[in-house]
Design an enzyme around this catalytic site. Structure first.
Site, PDB file in Angstrom:
ATOM      1  N   LYS A  39       0.834  -1.198   0.000  1.00 28.44           N
ATOM      2  CA  LYS A  39       0.000   0.000   0.000  1.00 28.44           C
ATOM      3  C   LYS A  39       0.876   1.259   0.000  1.00 28.44           C
ATOM      4  O   LYS A  39       0.609   2.220  -0.729  1.00 28.44           O
ATOM      5  CB  LYS A  39      -0.906  -0.014   1.241  1.00 28.44           C
ATOM      6  CG  LYS A  39      -2.057   0.964   1.150  1.00 28.44           C
ATOM      7  CD  LYS A  39      -2.805   1.082   2.446  1.00 28.44           C
ATOM      8  CE  LYS A  39      -4.000   0.163   2.501  1.00 28.44           C
ATOM      9  NZ  LYS A  39      -4.779   0.366   3.750  1.00 28.44           N
ATOM     10  N   THR A 124     -12.545   4.392  15.904  1.00 30.26           N
ATOM     11  CA  THR A 124     -13.712   4.294  16.786  1.00 30.26           C
ATOM     12  C   THR A 124     -13.439   3.233  17.837  1.00 30.26           C
ATOM     13  O   THR A 124     -13.211   2.074  17.506  1.00 30.26           O
ATOM     14  CB  THR A 124     -14.952   3.902  15.965  1.00 30.26           C
ATOM     15  OG1 THR A 124     -15.107   4.884  14.957  1.00 30.26           O
ATOM     16  CG2 THR A 124     -16.194   3.856  16.823  1.00 30.26           C
ATOM     17  N   GLU A 158     -17.993   7.472   4.157  1.00 32.38           N
ATOM     18  CA  GLU A 158     -17.226   7.054   2.989  1.00 32.38           C
ATOM     19  C   GLU A 158     -17.824   7.688   1.747  1.00 32.38           C
ATOM     20  O   GLU A 158     -19.042   7.788   1.616  1.00 32.38           O
ATOM     21  CB  GLU A 158     -17.270   5.531   2.854  1.00 32.38           C
ATOM     22  CG  GLU A 158     -16.306   4.886   3.803  1.00 32.38           C
ATOM     23  CD  GLU A 158     -16.314   3.379   3.685  1.00 32.38           C
ATOM     24  OE1 GLU A 158     -16.656   2.850   2.614  1.00 32.38           O
ATOM     25  OE2 GLU A 158     -15.973   2.736   4.681  1.00 32.38           O
ATOM     26  N   LYS A 227     -18.868   9.347  20.007  1.00 32.65           N
ATOM     27  CA  LYS A 227     -18.739   8.685  18.704  1.00 32.65           C
ATOM     28  C   LYS A 227     -19.652   7.458  18.612  1.00 32.65           C
ATOM     29  O   LYS A 227     -20.420   7.296  17.660  1.00 32.65           O
ATOM     30  CB  LYS A 227     -17.275   8.278  18.492  1.00 32.65           C
ATOM     31  CG  LYS A 227     -17.034   7.375  17.315  1.00 32.65           C
ATOM     32  CD  LYS A 227     -17.342   8.057  16.003  1.00 32.65           C
ATOM     33  CE  LYS A 227     -17.309   7.060  14.865  1.00 32.65           C
ATOM     34  NZ  LYS A 227     -17.539   7.655  13.572  1.00 32.65           N
ATOM     35  N   PHE A 272     -31.255  10.770   7.209  1.00 28.45           N
ATOM     36  CA  PHE A 272     -31.199   9.375   7.676  1.00 28.45           C
ATOM     37  C   PHE A 272     -32.586   8.795   7.940  1.00 28.45           C
ATOM     38  O   PHE A 272     -32.787   8.019   8.855  1.00 28.45           O
ATOM     39  CB  PHE A 272     -30.273   9.238   8.890  1.00 28.45           C
ATOM     40  CG  PHE A 272     -28.856   9.034   8.453  1.00 28.45           C
ATOM     41  CD1 PHE A 272     -28.181  10.045   7.793  1.00 28.45           C
ATOM     42  CD2 PHE A 272     -28.209   7.824   8.636  1.00 28.45           C
ATOM     43  CE1 PHE A 272     -26.886   9.863   7.328  1.00 28.45           C
ATOM     44  CE2 PHE A 272     -26.917   7.629   8.170  1.00 28.45           C
ATOM     45  CZ  PHE A 272     -26.252   8.654   7.518  1.00 28.45           C
ATOM     46  N   LEU A 273     -33.535   9.205   7.119  1.00 24.81           N
ATOM     47  CA  LEU A 273     -34.883   8.632   7.194  1.00 24.81           C
ATOM     48  C   LEU A 273     -35.241   8.024   5.836  1.00 24.81           C
ATOM     49  O   LEU A 273     -36.404   7.996   5.463  1.00 24.81           O
ATOM     50  CB  LEU A 273     -35.902   9.708   7.590  1.00 24.81           C
ATOM     51  CG  LEU A 273     -35.870  10.156   9.056  1.00 24.81           C
ATOM     52  CD1 LEU A 273     -36.896  11.262   9.300  1.00 24.81           C
ATOM     53  CD2 LEU A 273     -36.151   8.988  10.016  1.00 24.81           C
ATOM     54  N   GLY A 276     -35.082   1.457   3.106  1.00 29.04           N
ATOM     55  CA  GLY A 276     -34.391   0.670   2.085  1.00 29.04           C
ATOM     56  C   GLY A 276     -34.145  -0.751   2.549  1.00 29.04           C
ATOM     57  O   GLY A 276     -34.977  -1.335   3.258  1.00 29.04           O
ATOM     58  N   CYS A 283     -18.892   0.495   9.462  1.00 30.87           N
ATOM     59  CA  CYS A 283     -19.047   1.257  10.714  1.00 30.87           C
ATOM     60  C   CYS A 283     -20.300   0.879  11.504  1.00 30.87           C
ATOM     61  O   CYS A 283     -20.199   0.388  12.624  1.00 30.87           O
ATOM     62  CB  CYS A 283     -19.057   2.744  10.405  1.00 30.87           C
ATOM     63  SG  CYS A 283     -17.562   3.246   9.559  1.00 30.87           S
TER      64      CYS A 283
HETATM   65  C1  UGA Z   1     -21.112   6.313   8.915  1.00 35.68           C
HETATM   66  C2  UGA Z   1     -21.534   7.655   9.527  1.00 35.68           C
HETATM   67  O1  UGA Z   1     -22.523   8.297   8.713  1.00 35.68           O
HETATM   68  C3  UGA Z   1     -20.330   8.592   9.664  1.00 35.68           C
HETATM   69  O2  UGA Z   1     -20.729   9.791  10.320  1.00 35.68           O
HETATM   70  C4  UGA Z   1     -19.259   7.883  10.498  1.00 35.68           C
HETATM   71  O3  UGA Z   1     -18.106   8.674  10.648  1.00 35.68           O
HETATM   72  C5  UGA Z   1     -18.872   6.579   9.826  1.00 35.68           C
HETATM   73  O4  UGA Z   1     -20.050   5.753   9.702  1.00 35.68           O
HETATM   74  C6  UGA Z   1     -17.833   5.903  10.682  1.00 35.68           C
HETATM   75  O5  UGA Z   1     -18.103   5.618  11.846  1.00 35.68           O
HETATM   76  O6  UGA Z   1     -16.677   5.782  10.249  1.00 35.68           O
HETATM   77  P1  UGA Z   1     -20.648   5.445   6.414  1.00 35.68           P
HETATM   78  O7  UGA Z   1     -20.518   4.084   7.022  1.00 35.68           O
HETATM   79  O8  UGA Z   1     -19.660   5.895   5.424  1.00 35.68           O
HETATM   80  O9  UGA Z   1     -20.650   6.570   7.584  1.00 35.68           O
HETATM   81  O10 UGA Z   1     -22.039   5.488   5.669  1.00 35.68           O
HETATM   82  P2  UGA Z   1     -23.455   6.232   5.805  1.00 35.68           P
HETATM   83  O11 UGA Z   1     -23.567   7.218   4.715  1.00 35.68           O
HETATM   84  O12 UGA Z   1     -23.716   6.682   7.171  1.00 35.68           O
HETATM   85  O13 UGA Z   1     -24.419   5.000   5.458  1.00 35.68           O
HETATM   86  C7  UGA Z   1     -24.429   3.826   6.267  1.00 35.68           C
HETATM   87  C8  UGA Z   1     -25.454   2.842   5.763  1.00 35.68           C
HETATM   88  O14 UGA Z   1     -26.774   3.291   6.059  1.00 35.68           O
HETATM   89  C9  UGA Z   1     -25.425   2.617   4.245  1.00 35.68           C
HETATM   90  O15 UGA Z   1     -25.617   1.247   3.986  1.00 35.68           O
HETATM   91  C10 UGA Z   1     -26.585   3.447   3.744  1.00 35.68           C
HETATM   92  O16 UGA Z   1     -27.100   2.994   2.522  1.00 35.68           O
HETATM   93  C11 UGA Z   1     -27.572   3.283   4.886  1.00 35.68           C
HETATM   94  N1  UGA Z   1     -28.565   4.381   4.996  1.00 35.68           N
HETATM   95  C12 UGA Z   1     -28.170   5.646   5.282  1.00 35.68           C
HETATM   96  C13 UGA Z   1     -29.916   4.102   4.844  1.00 35.68           C
HETATM   97  O17 UGA Z   1     -30.307   2.943   4.586  1.00 35.68           O
HETATM   98  N2  UGA Z   1     -30.832   5.118   4.993  1.00 35.68           N
HETATM   99  C14 UGA Z   1     -30.451   6.387   5.276  1.00 35.68           C
HETATM  100  O18 UGA Z   1     -31.347   7.258   5.401  1.00 35.68           O
HETATM  101  C15 UGA Z   1     -29.097   6.652   5.416  1.00 35.68           C
END
Ligand code: UGA
Length: 466
Positions: A39, A124, A158, A227, A272-273, A276, A283
């Site tokens: 890497k 975390t 991500e 966190k 986040f509502l 799906g 995470c």
């Molecule tokens: C998540 C958190 O959003 C970040 O704030 C945090 O820093 C990160 O974890 C971490 O702890 O490192 P991430 O895992 O990249 O980030 O992804 P999200 O965008 O949060 O989505 C997580 C999952 O939830 C995905 O599978 C997404 O499709 C799903 N999701 C999200 C839903 O099904 N509905 C929503 O309304 C939002």
């Protein structure tokens, strides 16, 4: 801008690499350390191991001068004023976070310390990890005066990690000494003063010089807890709306109308509502389990989180049943599958609900044409190409002759697909959408039988009753 610092970032995963690039972007000199020689070689050759918006430009800008990549932890610690630990904390078999990488890095740091350093945990980790890092450092010969341990959790998503880092809602620092707090303030000063946002090359986002992010100082344990509690709450929001979506399905109600109505309440908020197929990624699943474990260690059963996990697990099975009821039998059917990543905008397939659903389909004897704009290479290691599994290079090729199309990740380019062409390519005009990417009435008007989550299904050509 502030006086630049020398910062070592240990671990070049999503969090480490994005943080390192962003520290360089705000003016610091960064030494990025990883024990994976391949890497480090790739990064030194100009390659980037992850798919992340703005990262290529930023690394291109700072590679010469501001950021270097190395396997030499000892050398990096010697030079650095602050050392960020951003190594993985995977889930152990017992559900807790496996902290052996953090332990190994802390031990190595202790052996290299030769002057005051701030050791920052960015991974975390459960509450009390900070104290453990302190103990490990001392046990391995570092004197109390030579370091402070700080908790500085990240809230990066991500795909949008760079923007989230440079335009944060808040910066949380858990510190126990004013000396360490001063270093942390200095590190983030280009953001908290707003100076970064006036630079010509600044990455655009919600923050500006007039509205810079707040820096929240608290105890180290409070920062660690913040966190875990944040991720657990977000996961709960998703499971909550998914449970409501299932009621909507049964009652013939559109969950998006309900989510919009609920989200307008300022105390709840609209984000986040989205209903799906459940949350995935590296995470939420790991952190919800780890937070439950933390609660147990502290003498409490956090059963609410068990329910959050249960709803999330059920959501995939419910979606699978929807596929079955739309197609009647599955054996021998060929399905076009759009999306393998755990969400759109990333190549990450860890704990991806899409992968799990494809695995269920394969077990039932389905054949699949898989397409994802970024995650196909990674997916091949789990879903091997063969008689049941084909990887294709675009949406329409995937759809050709398929009995139905499934949408499993919310990529922007899926939402803007040419629906007429999609219908022409499919053998049957059936779309089963796990991410609610399309308007049910539009789909029905275009001649599709359209099934989604928490929204009444409409047969082709039927108008929604209002
Ligand atoms: C998540 C958190 O959003 C970040 O704030 C945090 O820093 C990160 O974890 C971490 O702890 O490192 P991430 O895992 O990249 O980030 O992804 P999200 O965008 O949060 O989505 C997580 C999952 O939830 C995905 O599978 C997404 O499709 C799903 N999701 C999200 C839903 O099904 N509905 C929503 O309304 C939002």
């Amino acid at each position: 801008m502030t006086q630049p610092l020398v910062i070592a970032v240990v671990g070049s995963g999503y969090v480490g690499l994005v943080s390192a690039a962003c520290f360089a972007e705000i003016g610091h000199r960064v030494i990025c350390v990883d024990n994976d020689e391949e890497k480090v070689r790739l990064l030194n050759d100009g390659g980037i191991p992850i798919h992340e918006e703005y990262l290529p430009e930023m690394l291109g800008r700072h590679r010469v001068g501001n950021i270097e990549f190395t396997t030499d932890l000892h050398g990096a610690i010697k030079q650095a004023q602050a050392v960020f630990i951003a190594v993985g904390t995977p889930q152990s078999d017992a559900g807790d976070a496996d902290l052996s990488y953090v332990d190994a890095v802390a031990t190595a740091i202790a052996r290299s310390i030769d002057g005051y350093k701030v050791i920052v945990e960015k991974s975390t980790v459960p509450v009390y990890t900070n104290e453990w890092i302190r103990r490990i450092l001392e046990r391995n010969g570092a004197s109390k005066e030579a370091f402070d341990v700080v908790s500085n959790p990240e809230f990066l998503r991500e795909g949008t990690g760079v923007t989230d880092f440079l335009h944060p809602n808040r910066i949380v620092i858990g510190v126990e000494s004013e000396r360490a707090a001063k270093v942390m303030r200095q590190i983030y000063e280009p953001l908290t003063s707003g100076a970064y946002y006036d630079l010509p090359h600044a990455v655009p986002g919600s923050r500006s010089a007039a509205s810079p992010p707040p820096l929240m100082k608290m105890s180290t344990k409070a920062a660690e807890m913040t966190k875990h509690a944040t991720n657990a709450f977000l996961a709960m929001k998703i499971s909550f709306i998914n449970a409501v979506a299932n009621l909507c399905d049964a009652a013939g109600v559109n969950v998006e109308e309900v989510a919009a109505g609920v989200g307008m309440d300022e105390r709840i908020g609209p984000k986040f509502l989205r209903a799906g197929i459940g949350y995935g990624g590296s995470c939420f699943p790991k952190d919800v389990a780890a937070f439950r474990w933390v609660a147990e260690q502290l003498g409490h059963q956090f059963d609410l989180l068990a329910e959050v996990e249960k709803i999330n697990c059920e959501q995939k099975k419910l979606f699978f049943r929807k596929i079955r009821s739309a197609l009647w039998t599955l054996r021998g059917k060929r399905l076009a599958v759009f999306g393998l990543a755990f969400k759109g905008g990333t190549d990450d397939i860890r704990e991806s609900p899409a992968i799990e659903i494809v695995q269920m389909l394969l077990k039932e004897g389905c054949c699949v044409n898989l397409f994802d704009p970024a995650a196909m290479e990674r997916a091949k290691a789990i879903l091997e190409p063969g008689s049941q599994v084909a990887y294709v290079s675009d949406i329409y090729e995937a759809a050709k002759g398929a009995h139905a199309a499934l949408f499993l990740s919310d990529w922007q380019e899926f939402a803007s697909v040419d629906l007429d062409r999609l219908r022409q390519e499919l053998r049957h005009p059936i779309v089963i959408d796990g991410r609610n990417l399309f308007d049910p009435e539009l789909m029905s008007g275009k001649g599709f039988t359209y099934v989604s989550v928490g929204r009444p299904s409409l047969a082709a050509g039927v108008k929604a009753p209002h």
